[in-house]
Each structure stands twice: as structure tokens, then as C-alpha cells.
Design a protein around this motif. Structure first.
Motif, PDB file in Angstrom:
ATOM      1  N   MET A 216      30.197  21.759-105.925  1.00 38.01           N
ATOM      2  CA  MET A 216      29.630  20.435-106.230  1.00 38.01           C
ATOM      3  C   MET A 216      28.332  20.253-105.443  1.00 38.01           C
ATOM      4  O   MET A 216      28.294  20.490-104.242  1.00 38.01           O
ATOM      5  CB  MET A 216      30.616  19.318-105.865  1.00 38.01           C
ATOM      6  N   SER A 217      27.263  19.839-106.149  1.00 37.54           N
ATOM      7  CA  SER A 217      25.971  19.614-105.500  1.00 37.54           C
ATOM      8  C   SER A 217      26.017  18.308-104.710  1.00 37.54           C
ATOM      9  O   SER A 217      26.453  17.261-105.222  1.00 37.54           O
ATOM     10  CB  SER A 217      24.850  19.548-106.544  1.00 37.54           C
ATOM     11  N   ALA A 218      25.546  18.366-103.466  1.00 31.34           N
ATOM     12  CA  ALA A 218      25.606  17.189-102.592  1.00 31.34           C
ATOM     13  C   ALA A 218      24.742  16.058-103.125  1.00 31.34           C
ATOM     14  O   ALA A 218      25.121  14.879-103.063  1.00 31.34           O
ATOM     15  CB  ALA A 218      25.173  17.581-101.181  1.00 31.34           C
ATOM     16  N   GLU A 219      23.554  16.418-103.701  1.00 32.97           N
ATOM     17  CA  GLU A 219      22.674  15.347-104.165  1.00 32.97           C
ATOM     18  C   GLU A 219      23.257  14.620-105.374  1.00 32.97           C
ATOM     19  O   GLU A 219      23.064  13.417-105.560  1.00 32.97           O
ATOM     20  CB  GLU A 219      21.285  15.888-104.508  1.00 32.97           C
ATOM     21  N   HIS A 220      24.015  15.356-106.223  1.00 36.80           N
ATOM     22  CA  HIS A 220      24.639  14.713-107.370  1.00 36.80           C
ATOM     23  C   HIS A 220      25.750  13.766-106.934  1.00 36.80           C
ATOM     24  O   HIS A 220      25.894  12.653-107.480  1.00 36.80           O
ATOM     25  CB  HIS A 220      25.191  15.770-108.334  1.00 36.80           C
ATOM     26  N   VAL A 221      26.557  14.178-105.956  1.00 34.00           N
ATOM     27  CA  VAL A 221      27.630  13.305-105.450  1.00 34.00           C
ATOM     28  C   VAL A 221      27.033  12.058-104.799  1.00 34.00           C
ATOM     29  O   VAL A 221      27.500  10.932-105.026  1.00 34.00           O
ATOM     30  CB  VAL A 221      28.517  14.079-104.463  1.00 34.00           C
ATOM     31  N   MET A 222      25.972  12.246-103.991  1.00 31.28           N
ATOM     32  CA  MET A 222      25.353  11.108-103.316  1.00 31.28           C
ATOM     33  C   MET A 222      24.726  10.133-104.322  1.00 31.28           C
ATOM     34  O   MET A 222      24.868   8.912-104.193  1.00 31.28           O
ATOM     35  CB  MET A 222      24.300  11.605-102.328  1.00 31.28           C
ATOM     36  N   SER A 223      24.034  10.691-105.313  1.00 32.57           N
ATOM     37  CA  SER A 223      23.376   9.809-106.285  1.00 32.57           C
ATOM     38  C   SER A 223      24.401   8.999-107.069  1.00 32.57           C
ATOM     39  O   SER A 223      24.206   7.798-107.328  1.00 32.57           O
ATOM     40  CB  SER A 223      22.501  10.632-107.224  1.00 32.57           C
ATOM     41  N   ARG A 224      25.512   9.616-107.468  1.00 34.45           N
ATOM     42  CA  ARG A 224      26.519   8.884-108.236  1.00 34.45           C
ATOM     43  C   ARG A 224      27.276   7.885-107.366  1.00 34.45           C
ATOM     44  O   ARG A 224      27.713   6.831-107.864  1.00 34.45           O
ATOM     45  CB  ARG A 224      27.474   9.883-108.898  1.00 34.45           C
ATOM     46  N   TYR A 225      27.449   8.204-106.088  1.00 34.99           N
ATOM     47  CA  TYR A 225      28.092   7.250-105.180  1.00 34.99           C
ATOM     48  C   TYR A 225      27.217   5.996-105.003  1.00 34.99           C
ATOM     49  O   TYR A 225      27.712   4.862-105.086  1.00 34.99           O
ATOM     50  CB  TYR A 225      28.335   7.928-103.832  1.00 34.99           C
ATOM     51  N   LEU A 227      24.994   5.020-107.088  1.00 30.60           N
ATOM     52  CA  LEU A 227      25.013   4.376-108.398  1.00 30.60           C
ATOM     53  C   LEU A 227      26.223   3.459-108.546  1.00 30.60           C
ATOM     54  O   LEU A 227      26.114   2.318-109.028  1.00 30.60           O
ATOM     55  CB  LEU A 227      25.023   5.456-109.486  1.00 30.60           C
ATOM     56  N   LEU A 228      27.399   3.911-108.116  1.00 29.71           N
ATOM     57  CA  LEU A 228      28.604   3.101-108.204  1.00 29.71           C
ATOM     58  C   LEU A 228      28.495   1.843-107.339  1.00 29.71           C
ATOM     59  O   LEU A 228      28.911   0.752-107.755  1.00 29.71           O
ATOM     60  CB  LEU A 228      29.821   3.931-107.777  1.00 29.71           C
ATOM     61  N   LEU A 229      27.963   1.989-106.139  1.00 24.52           N
ATOM     62  CA  LEU A 229      27.823   0.832-105.247  1.00 24.52           C
ATOM     63  C   LEU A 229      26.975  -0.255-105.888  1.00 24.52           C
ATOM     64  O   LEU A 229      27.374  -1.423-105.959  1.00 24.52           O
ATOM     65  CB  LEU A 229      27.209   1.269-103.910  1.00 24.52           C
ATOM     66  N   PHE A 230      25.800   0.112-106.371  1.00 23.13           N
ATOM     67  CA  PHE A 230      24.890  -0.895-106.901  1.00 23.13           C
ATOM     68  C   PHE A 230      25.339  -1.406-108.271  1.00 23.13           C
ATOM     69  O   PHE A 230      25.100  -2.569-108.616  1.00 23.13           O
ATOM     70  CB  PHE A 230      23.472  -0.334-106.987  1.00 23.13           C
ATOM     71  N   GLY A 239      22.623  -1.225-112.035  1.00 21.02           N
ATOM     72  CA  GLY A 239      23.146   0.140-112.136  1.00 21.02           C
ATOM     73  C   GLY A 239      22.224   1.028-112.952  1.00 21.02           C
ATOM     74  O   GLY A 239      21.982   2.194-112.591  1.00 21.02           O
ATOM     75  N   THR A 240      21.678   0.511-114.033  1.00 20.92           N
ATOM     76  CA  THR A 240      20.752   1.295-114.855  1.00 20.92           C
ATOM     77  C   THR A 240      19.474   1.601-114.083  1.00 20.92           C
ATOM     78  O   THR A 240      18.945   2.725-114.140  1.00 20.92           O
ATOM     79  CB  THR A 240      20.415   0.529-116.133  1.00 20.92           C
ATOM     80  N   ALA A 241      18.951   0.609-113.361  1.00 23.21           N
ATOM     81  CA  ALA A 241      17.722   0.832-112.588  1.00 23.21           C
ATOM     82  C   ALA A 241      17.932   1.891-111.517  1.00 23.21           C
ATOM     83  O   ALA A 241      17.071   2.766-111.298  1.00 23.21           O
ATOM     84  CB  ALA A 241      17.269  -0.481-111.955  1.00 23.21           C
ATOM     85  N   VAL A 242      19.066   1.837-110.832  1.00 23.38           N
ATOM     86  CA  VAL A 242      19.353   2.855-109.808  1.00 23.38           C
ATOM     87  C   VAL A 242      19.457   4.232-110.458  1.00 23.38           C
ATOM     88  O   VAL A 242      18.945   5.230-109.916  1.00 23.38           O
ATOM     89  CB  VAL A 242      20.655   2.493-109.059  1.00 23.38           C
ATOM     90  N   GLY A 243      20.100   4.318-111.615  1.00 24.05           N
ATOM     91  CA  GLY A 243      20.213   5.606-112.284  1.00 24.05           C
ATOM     92  C   GLY A 243      18.862   6.175-112.688  1.00 24.05           C
ATOM     93  O   GLY A 243      18.598   7.372-112.519  1.00 24.05           O
ATOM     94  N   VAL A 244      17.966   5.317-113.194  1.00 27.69           N
ATOM     95  CA  VAL A 244      16.645   5.790-113.606  1.00 27.69           C
ATOM     96  C   VAL A 244      15.848   6.282-112.403  1.00 27.69           C
ATOM     97  O   VAL A 244      15.235   7.364-112.431  1.00 27.69           O
ATOM     98  CB  VAL A 244      15.899   4.667-114.345  1.00 27.69           C
ATOM     99  N   VAL A 245      15.834   5.483-111.324  1.00 26.97           N
ATOM    100  CA  VAL A 245      15.041   5.864-110.143  1.00 26.97           C
ATOM    101  C   VAL A 245      15.587   7.137-109.508  1.00 26.97           C
ATOM    102  O   VAL A 245      14.835   8.073-109.182  1.00 26.97           O
ATOM    103  CB  VAL A 245      15.019   4.705-109.131  1.00 26.97           C
ATOM    104  N   ALA A 246      16.917   7.200-109.305  1.00 26.99           N
ATOM    105  CA  ALA A 246      17.505   8.389-108.684  1.00 26.99           C
ATOM    106  C   ALA A 246      17.299   9.624-109.550  1.00 26.99           C
ATOM    107  O   ALA A 246      16.952  10.710-109.048  1.00 26.99           O
ATOM    108  CB  ALA A 246      18.999   8.151-108.443  1.00 26.99           C
TER     109      ALA A 246
END
Length: 831
Positions: A216-225, A227-230, A239-246
Motif C-alpha cells: 500500500m502506497s503511503a501517499e494514497h492512504v494519507m490522501s484518502r484519510y 479526504l475522509l476527515l474533510f 470532500g470534492t475540493a480536497v480530492g481535486v487538490v490532493a
């Protein structure tokens, strides 16, 4: 035990107690310093960790613009952590995909030298940080290209791009770092600050590119975590804005990961839409969004890796404490926690304001006590003897000091001289004529300067009387100032109570009203309840209706009347300056009674300017004031006197001051305005619009009359006009009016019309009874016309008559019940 030991024991005990208290104080201060140090160390460790990841981050396989930008912001905002952050940035660059620790260190060194140079010229401000970062990055990268002899157009373009990115990232970090460390003063974030925080977090994630744990890639886990918080805090938009920026930042690191932007955006949208269902639903939405897109864009291995990364992020999200989520939600506008924090902040502000106002009220109360009446002096006989001694000394100094018989009178015949002086002083006090023929022979035989002694005594007695008169005026002025300060204190105390009452939470009531209005199909933008006290309701509603339909009076006001159980009416409407903005409508309690007024008047001799003034105004506290004033004489001067009295009185009554104190204040103002004689009559009727109980304040004015059907009731009081005497005796007359009653108030020009040979009260009652009209304006015009005709068209004095008719208030629209709607629960009144 000896004497010394007994004496020293309490002192040693007191010293021991003081030492213990000092030691405890030092321990408390030391513990607080330790707590602050631990808190500062915690944030320092976080900043160092972020610096390590940003030092490792690389964009487009060769650009490293994060280090200089991050160091510059930390140097200006957290100078104590600057050294450790610089070391972490250099250390992180050792583990980058293309390690460049030397050039990173050179960028930081050049940047530090530029900052020190700005400090030498006292220009070191954070506003210069982006420019300094741009210059440092550009110089170091040009030097690197010069050494490698790579000065082509592509290389120079990439150098410019890296320096520009560093410039922009500095601006981003200036907004994001205070938010991340929670050192920002405001409790609400702007949209730009939220985006900057997302960019910072996404930049930190790029530092974890290449780290793989169990496939599992660390950056993918961090970005999705993240994403879930926001998404859980702010819903689908955030949530959409965080997904686009990340996704955008991660795709710049790995050009093959462009799909991450659409994957994270879609996952953030689904997770945010399921926010109301709880954390499990949000995690399921993110897992569903990432899995669907992974199936379309990847093979089986990539799909399984993406699923496990989402599961790991969901597990971390489910283990996240609620306190962390609440802390994030407090800063995001639109969340319940943010609204609650805003209301708590407003409540604290109200409480502090109310406390300060209450303190000022107590200060004015203390000042009122200090200006209060001085305690009467005891020992009247001693006071009298002192006054007699004062007279004796003054006479002896001015008349007896130069007399050759002084020693014989004051030493040989002391008692006879003292008795004679006492009799003379008594005669002066009584004002008896004391000519040469009126003086007793015993005085002339005893003293050869009797007339001179009497003159000195008269002078001293006049000085004494003036002194007593000024003392009395000073005491009366002190009493008036004390009463005015007490009145101001009472007004401020009522204001503090009002501020505390407004601090009540009315969210449930606002939501109930909003749901009821939306249930009718009305587009309501907002509902703010200012006051729910019975009889003093004030509600603000924002809507976007058209101007021609009048839904507020026909629908909203009747609905609010049914919800609150009392008549509600539209108080005011404020239309926006720009088209499309909501309209503000203020609803308030409709009074039980309403007052209709009419006025008629004429100046003496038919002039344009009358010396009479009148006022009919609603005071704003449920009372309606009808006032009339007659200034001394006629013309402009009389008009100034009467209008001044009414204006000051109206302002004092509107501020909430007691009626008697307001009249006394007006009286003192008129006395102090001019040294000339200046006075005016004041006739005021305060009508309670909820009970119709009326309070009359008549100061030197003519009687007023109440017409109730065929009966006429006279209201009169005996008081001098204001502005004459310092101490004013005020009589308040209370009368309960009934629906349909007509109140008639007039100046002496109307009342004295029949002359002194006629019973004016009976004549005026008969004239009022003969008036058939019901409209107040018609009554006023008819009464004035009757008086003018009685004098054959001659206007001998200023004439003014004010008529007020009291009747029950009838709502324009009846209330109606909406199915399923319950009565609104009113909060308890704060005492």
C-alpha cells in the motif's frame, strides 16, 4: 518559655506561612511554564516532521520548491523552531528520489542571509518573504545550472518555474501554517484559507511518495484519510475540493497518477453525500468511489491495492477521536460545531459586555451615593455659638481694635459688652429698624461707636445669608446630580439585563419557524430571533419574494401569531441595494391598543411662529407619548423654550429614565441654560399600548380632558412651570383609559378663551360634549375653530390643541393554523 520566645513565635510562624505561599506560587508558575514548554515542543515536533516530508517532496521529477518557502514562513512565524526545521528540510532531501541536500542547504543559507540583510535595514517583514524566497531559489538554481553548463532555454524555463512555484507556495504556507498550528486568531476560516491548508497537506503527502507498506502506497492512504476527515466535516463540496487538490498535487509528483485526481474527487463526493449517516457511511462512500474508478482504469492488482489502501484509510478514520473531528469542524463554516462555537463566542462577548455595563452601573450608583445629601451636623447649640463668636470677632477686629476704650469694654466689662453685642445681633437678624432714635440708651452709654458696630454687623449678616443661600443651592444641586446619576445607573442596569437576555440560545425556535415557513412553500434565506419576551417579540426574516405579493403581512405574520400565541405584525421592511439579495423583514408584537392623533394650532395675532410645541411619538418600550409645551411669552424665544423642553424630555424617556427624574433633569437644564428667566409648561401623557393605562405629568399646564361617550373627565394638577424653582414638586396622575376614549390636551390660549368671568372648566366640558365628530383631527380643528369664533376671529394668544384617540388594535389578517405545527416554547427570562 522566656519573654523573647513568646514574642518571636508569631513572627516566625507568619514568616513560615509566607515562605510556603511563595514556594507554592513558584511551583505553580513553574508548572505552567512546563505545560507551555511541552505544548510548544509538541508543535515544534510537528513542524519538524512536516519539514522532513517537504524536504523529500519532488515535483515533475526535478523541482523542489517546498523547502525554501516552508523555511521562510517558519522563520517569520516560529523563529524558535527555524533551526530545527532547516535541519529537517536538509535531512529530508537526503531521502528524496533525486537527493540534493547541498543545493537545499545553499537555498536556505542564501535565504537566511537575505533575511538578515533586511533586518539590518529594519525591513524584515513577512510580507517580503515570497520575494526573498523567489530570489534565493533563482540565484541558487542559476548557480547550479552554470556549474553544470546547462543554460539552455529548457533549463532556464524550469528554473523560472521552480522559483515561481516557490513564490506561490510561500503565499500558500503563510495562510496555511497558522491554521495548521491553530494559532490563527479568528474562529472562522475563509475559503481561500481552507484551500491553502489542503495544498499544504497535499504537499506533505508528496513527501511520502515511494513509501510502500504491505503493498500500500503511503501517499494514497494519507490522501484518502484526509479526504475522509474533510468530507465528514464539510460534506460533499469540501470532500470534492480536497480530492481535486490532493489528486492534482500527487499527479504532479507522478505523471502516471493523473487518475488519482478524478478518483479522489469522486470518492470525496460520495463520502460527503453520506455524511449525515455517520462515520461508517462516509467510509463506505469513499471505499465505493475509489473501487468503482479503479475497476475502469487499472488491472486486478491495482484494484486490490486501491481497495486495501481505502480500507487502511477508513480504519484510521474510524479510530480517529471525536475531539479531533470537532476541532476541525469548529473552523469550517457551515458546520454545526462552527455555528456552536460562533454562538459561544457571541455569548461570551455578551456576558463580558453585560458585566462591563453592570460595573459602570455600579460606578454610577457609587457616585450617586457620594453626591447624596450630607449628614446633618449635630450640636446645633455649638454651631450657634460658633456663629456668634464669628460675629463678635469680626466686630471686634473692625470697630473695637482702634477704639481707646477697648480694654475697658472687653476686659473690665466683658459680660456687659458681650450681652450688648448679642442683643444687637438679634436685632439685625430680626430686621428691626435701628436708627439713632431707635437705639436703646444703654447701648449709647456703653459704646461710643454703636452705629459703626451695627453697620459692621449688617455687612457680616448679609455675608452669612449669602453663604447659607449658596450652601442650600449647592445641597440641592448635589441632590439633583445624585438622582441623575442614580437614573443613569438604573438605565445601564436595565441594559445589562437586556444584553444577558439576548444571549439566550434560540436555535430550536429559529429552526421550528424556518420549517413552518418552508412547509408553506416560502423561500426563506434565514431566521434570526432577537427577542421572544411576551409583548416584546422581535424576529428578523430574510426572504427573496417579489415586492408585489406581500407574503409577509398575509402569510408569515398570521402564521407567527398562531405559533407564538399573540398578534404579530410587520414592523419594517428593508430592501437590498442589489437585485437578487435577500430582503430583511422585522416582525414584532402588535400592540393591544393603538393611538390616532390630531393637532390644530394658531400663533398669536396670526403670526407664522407659535411659542407652543407638541410631540406625538412612540417611545419604543410599549408606550406612546403625547406631549405639549407652552413657552413663556410668544414668538421665537418661547418656541425655543418649549421645543427644548419637549426634545430633552423625549430623549430621556426613550432612554428608559424614570418619568419624575426626567422632568427634574429638564428643569435643571432650563435653569442652567441662561441667566434670564426662562420657563415653560409641560403636559405629557404616557399611554401604555398594552394596557391603555395612562400616566399624566402636568407641570404648570392647563387641565386635560377625556371624552368617554357623553361624559367628559377633567385631569388637572397644581405645579409651577419648569425652569423656575430648583426643587420641583411633581405629581403623577394615573388614569385607566378605555377603548374609544378621546384625550384632549391644550395650552392656556385655548383653555383661557372664555375669560375670567366664566367657569372655564365647565365651559370647556360643554364645548367638548357638543363636538359630534369622532376623528381626532376633526375634533382638534372644531375645538380651535370654536375658540377663535368665541373671540370674533381674534387670536389673543398662542393656541395649540392635541387630540389622541385610544382604540383596540385589530390585526389586518387573522392567524391560521398549519397542520402538525405546535406552539413555540419561549425561553425563561434571565433575571
Amino acid at each position: 518559655m522566656d519573654k523573647n520566645q513568646v514574642v518571636m513565635f508569631p513572627g516566625s510562624r507568619r514568616t513560615s506561612f509566607m515562605q510556603t505561599a511563595i514556594r507554592k506560587g513558584r511551583e505553580s508558575a513553574a508548572s505552567s511554564r512546563i505545560v507551555r514548554a511541552l505544548s510548544a515542543k509538541k508543535w515544534t515536533l510537528l513542524l519538524v516532521a512536516i519539514g522532513f516530508l517537504l524536504g523529500r517532496a519532488v515535483l515533475l521529477e526535478s523541482l523542489m520548491p517546498f523547502a525554501a518557502a516552508y523555511f521562510a514562513v517558519i522563520h517569520f512565524m516560529r523563529k524558535d523552531a527555524g533551526r530545527w526545521v532547516a535541519l529537517s528540510l536538509v535531512a529530508g532531501s537526503f531521502f528524496a528520489m533525486t537527493p540534493e541536500p547541498v543545493w537545499i542547504a545553499m537555498e536556505l543559507a542564501v535565504l537566511y542571509l537575505l533575511i538578515r540583510g533586511m533586518e539590518a535595514y529594519e525591513k524584515s517583514e513577512i510580507s517580503y518573504a515570497p520575494l526573498l524566497v523567489f530570489m534565493a531559489t533563482l540565484l541558487v538554481r542559476l548557480f547550479d545550472a552554470f556549474i553544470d553548463k546547462a543554460l539552455g532555454w529548457y533549463d532556464l524555463t524550469m528554473i523560472g518555474v521552480e522559483a515561481s512555484l516557490a513564490f506561490v507556495l510561500t503565499l500558500v504556507f503563510m495562510q496555511a501554517v497558522p491554521v495548521l498550528t491553530m494559532t490563527r486568531k479568528s474562529a472562522s476560516l475563509k475559503n481561500e484559507e481552507i484551500i491553502c491548508l489542503m495544498i499544504l497537506l497535499a504537499s506533505v503527502m508528496t513527501g511520502a511518495v515511494g513509501w510502500v507498506v504491505y503493498g500500500m502506497s503511503a501517499e494514497h492512504v494519507m490522501s484518502r484519510y484526509v479526504l475522509l476527515l474533510f468530507a465528514f466535516v464539510g460534506g460533499a463540496p469540501l470532500g470534492t475540493a480536497v480530492g481535486v487538490v490532493a489528486g492534482l498535487i500527487l499527479s504532479l509528483v507522478d505523471l502516471g497518477a493523473v487518475v488519482q485526481m478524478s478518483l479522489l474527487a469522486f470518492a470525496g463526493l460520495l463520502a460527503g453525500l453520506l455524511r449525515d449517516a455517520g462515520k461508517m457511511a462516509v467510509a463506505f462512500g469513499m471505499l465505493l468511489g475509489t473501487s468503482i474508478l479503479s475497476v475502469y482504469v487499472g488491472n486486478q492488482t491495482d484494484v486490490m491495492a486501491s481497495v486495501w489502501e481505502s480500507v487502511a484509510a477508513a480504519a484510521l478514520f474510524l479510530m480517529t477521536p471525536k475531539g479531533v473531528i470537532r476541532t476541525i469542524a469548529r473552523y469550517v463554516p457551515g458546520t454545526h460545531e462552527h455555528a456552536k462555537s460562533q454562538h459561544e463566542y457571541a455569548k461570551r462577548v455578551r456576558e463580558v459586555t453585560a458585566q462591563r455595563v453592570a460595573q459602570f452601573s455600579e460606578i454610577f450608583r457609587q457616585l450617586s451615593r457620594s453626591f447624596g445629601p450630607i449628614q446633618p451636623e449635630t450640636g446645633g447649640e455649638n454651631r450657634r455659638e460658633e456663629e456668634i463668636g464669628h460675629f463678635m470677632n469680626a466686630v471686634a477686629e473692625r470697630t473695637c481694635a482702634s477704639c481707646h476704650r477697648q480694654s475697658m469694654c472687653w476686659e473690665g466689662k466683658f459680660y456687659q459688652t458681650y450681652q450688648m453685642m448679642t442683643d444687637m445681633m438679634t436685632a439685625v437678624e430680626e430686621g428691626r429698624p435701628l436708627g439713632n432714635k431707635d437705639l436703646p440708651k444703654s447701648w449709647n452709654r456703653h459704646c461710643g461707636r454703636t452705629q459703626q458696630v451695627l453697620d459692621v454687623m449688617r455687612q457680616q449678616y448679609e455675608l452669612y445669608r449669602n453663604d447659607q443661600r449658596w450652601r442650600k443651592q449647592l445641597a440641592e444641586s448635589r441632590q439633583l446630580v445624585a438622582e441623575q446619576l442614580s437614573g443613569v445607573s438604573q438605565v445601564m442596569e436595565d441594559l445589562a439585563r437586556e444584553i444577558k437576555r439576548e444571549g439566550q440560545t434560540l436555535h430550536l425556535q429559529e429552526e421550528q419557524i424556518r420549517e413552518a415557513l418552508e412547509g408553506l412553500g416560502l423561500s426563506i434565506q434565514g431566521v434570526d430571533i432577537i427577542n421572544l419576551e411576551e409583548g416584546n417579540v422581535e424576529i428578523e426574516v430574510y426572504h427573496t419574494f417579489s415586492r408585489g405579493y406581500d407574503e409577509c403581512r398575509k402569510i408569515i405574520a398570521p402564521l407567527l401569531s398562531d405559533i407564538l400565541g399573540e398578534n404579530i405584525a410587520v414592523k419594517s421592511e428593508r430592501y437590498p441595494e442589489k437585485n437578487g439579495d435577500p430582503v430583511l423583514v422585522v416582525f414584532g408584537s402588535a400592540k393591544e391598543f393603538e393611538v390616532e392623533t390630531g393637532v390644530a394650532g394658531a400663533a398669536k395675532g396670526g403670526d407664522l411662529l407659535s411659542g407652543d410645541s407638541f410631540s406625538t411619538v412612540e417611545l419604543g418600550n410599549g408606550k406612546f407619548a403625547v406631549a405639549i409645551s407652552d413657552g413663556m411669552g410668544n414668538g421665537e424665544r418661547a418656541r425655543l423654550e418649549s421645543s427644548t423642553a419637549l426634545t430633552i424630555l423625549q430623549q430621556l424617556l426613550q432612554s428608559g429614565m424614570d418619568e419624575k427624574l426626567a422632568i427634574k433633569s429638564v428643569n435643571s437644564v432650563l435653569m442652567l441654560r441662561s441667566s434670564d428667566e426662562m420657563f415653560a409648561t409641560v403636559d405629557v401623557a404616557l399611554i401604555d399600548l398594552y394596557t391603555a393605562k395612562t400616566t399624566f405629568m402636568k407641570i404648570g399646564s392647563t387641565p386635560s380632558f377625556i371624552k368617554r361617550g357623553g361624559e367628559v373627565i377633567q385631569i388637572s394638577a397644581n405645579n409651577l412651570p419648569i425652569g423656575i424653582l430648583q426643587e420641583l414638586d411633581i405629581d403623577l396622575v394615573s388614569v385607566q383609559l378605555q377603548p374609544g376614549d378621546t384625550l384632549i390636551m391644550m395650552t392656556d390660549g385655548i383653555f383661557d378663551a372664555p375669560g375670567y368671568t366664566v367657569n372655564k372648566e365647565l365651559w370647556m366640558k360643554r364645548v367638548i360634549q357638543e363636538i359630534v365628530a369622532e376623528d381626532p383631527q376633526e375634533i382638534a380643528d372644531t375645538l380651535l375653530e370654536r375658540v377663535v369664533r368665541h373671540h370674533q376671529g381674534e387670536i389673543a394668544d398662542d393656541m395649540t390643541v392635541v387630540v389622541a384617540k385610544v382604540d383596540r388594535h385589530r390585526p389586518e389578517w387573522a392567524s391560521f393554523r398549519w397542520p402538525g405545527l405546535s406552539r413555540l416554547e419561549r425561553p425563561r427570562t434571565v433575571s
